[in-house]
Write a protein that holds these residues in place. Structure first.
Motif: not given
Ligand code: NAD
Length: 261
Positions: A203-223
């Motif tokens: 549910s943390m992942l969903t909340e992040y995707a909903d609220r983050a300006p980019l509208g999604r979570t990040v990938t290990t590649e981006e990190v």
């Protein structure tokens, strides 16, 4: 960006690990890598990743033991004369600490283990690698927003991450005169082995995707890409910093205006 540079990568458990994204990006940018793994249990999963990245050296190192760290760095010193940095991608708290109300579930033992493995180990690895570190070397660790804001279930890991971030600043101050830089990446939530230990992580992942300006979570590649940059000479003026790679989540207090009745 990292041609002719040698790095130690810790915290690789499997292909989903943040350390996997970091190793891939660093290798793609020319770095030679050596992996430290916690114990034999992980070897089967990480060997193919190391092979793919052309890394021949895999050495066991349990950061809860000074003996294990000493043994590992003796072996590293016998293979490599010097290194250009180390990535600390290690975190742990007993699972009973990561579920339920903070005041109720936190114990002295859980607190100690979380801080020892998730924060002190960064100091311990910095100390152990110091004799091998080149001038302009870079140390990097992985932290999370729970260090500065509370959230359900993350509990004592938030405190350990606060310690880790202070650790980053104190190491940066201590090692800066030698030209060594120390930084942290605060990553948004990513489904990994460690993350699945936090209750209701999904549910943390969903909340992040909903609220983050980019509208999604990040990938290990981006990190991984930011890690490669911070460990390279392109980041020669950056030390003691916490860099957020979280699709902007930490910058946003609300994503939509709540509907009024
Ligand atoms: N996944 C996320 O959502 C997220 C977000 C922000 C920060 N982080 C941080 O990123 C780092 C890497 O975690 P991950 O999410 O890739 O999970 P992961 O489970 O893939 O990696 C955690 C690693 O820590 C290692 N480790 C634990 N105890 C150890 C010990 N005693 N000795 C040596 N190694 C030990 C494990 O072997 C494992 O490889 C951690 O510090 C984590 O807190 C993760």
């Amino acid at each position: 960006m990292l041609n002719n540079k040698k790095f130690i990568i810790t915290g690789l458990a499997n292909k989903f690990s943040i350390a996997s994204g970091i190793a891939k990006s660093m290798a793609a940018h020319g770095a030679e890598l050596l992996f430290l793994y916690q114990n034999e249990r992980f070897l089967k999963k990480i060997k193919p990743i190391a092979d793919e990245l052309g890394a021949e050296l895999l050495i066991e190192c349990d950061v809860s033991s000074d003996k294990s760290i000493d043994r590992a760095f003796k072996e590293i010193g016998s293979k490599w004369e010097n290194i250009d940095g180390l990535v600390h991608s290690i975190g742990f708290a007993p699972s009973d600490q990561l579920e339920g109300d903070f005041t109720e579930v936190t114990t002295r033992e859980g607190f100690q283990i979380a801080h020892d493995i998730s924060s002190y180990s960064f100091t311990a690895l910095a100390k152990a690698s110091l004799p091998l570190l080149n001038k302009n070397a870079a140390l990097l660790t992985l932290t999370y927003l729970g260090s500065i804001q509370s959230l359900p279930n993350y509990n004592v890991m938030g405190l350990a991450k606060a310690s880790l971030e202070a650790n980053t600043r104190f190491l940066a101050a201590s090692l800066g005169k030698r030209g060594i830089r120390v930084n942290a990446i605060s990553a948004g939530p990513i489904k990994t082995l460690a993350a699945s230990g936090v209750k209701d992580f999904r549910s943390m992942l969903t909340e992040y995707a909903d609220r983050a300006p980019l509208g999604r979570t990040v990938t290990t590649e981006e990190v991984g890409n930011v890690a490669a940059f911070l460990c390279s000479d392109l980041a020669s003026g950056i030390t003691g910093e916490i860099t957020y790679v979280d699709a902007g989540f930490n910058t946003s207090a609300m994503s939509t205006i709540p509907k009024t009745e």
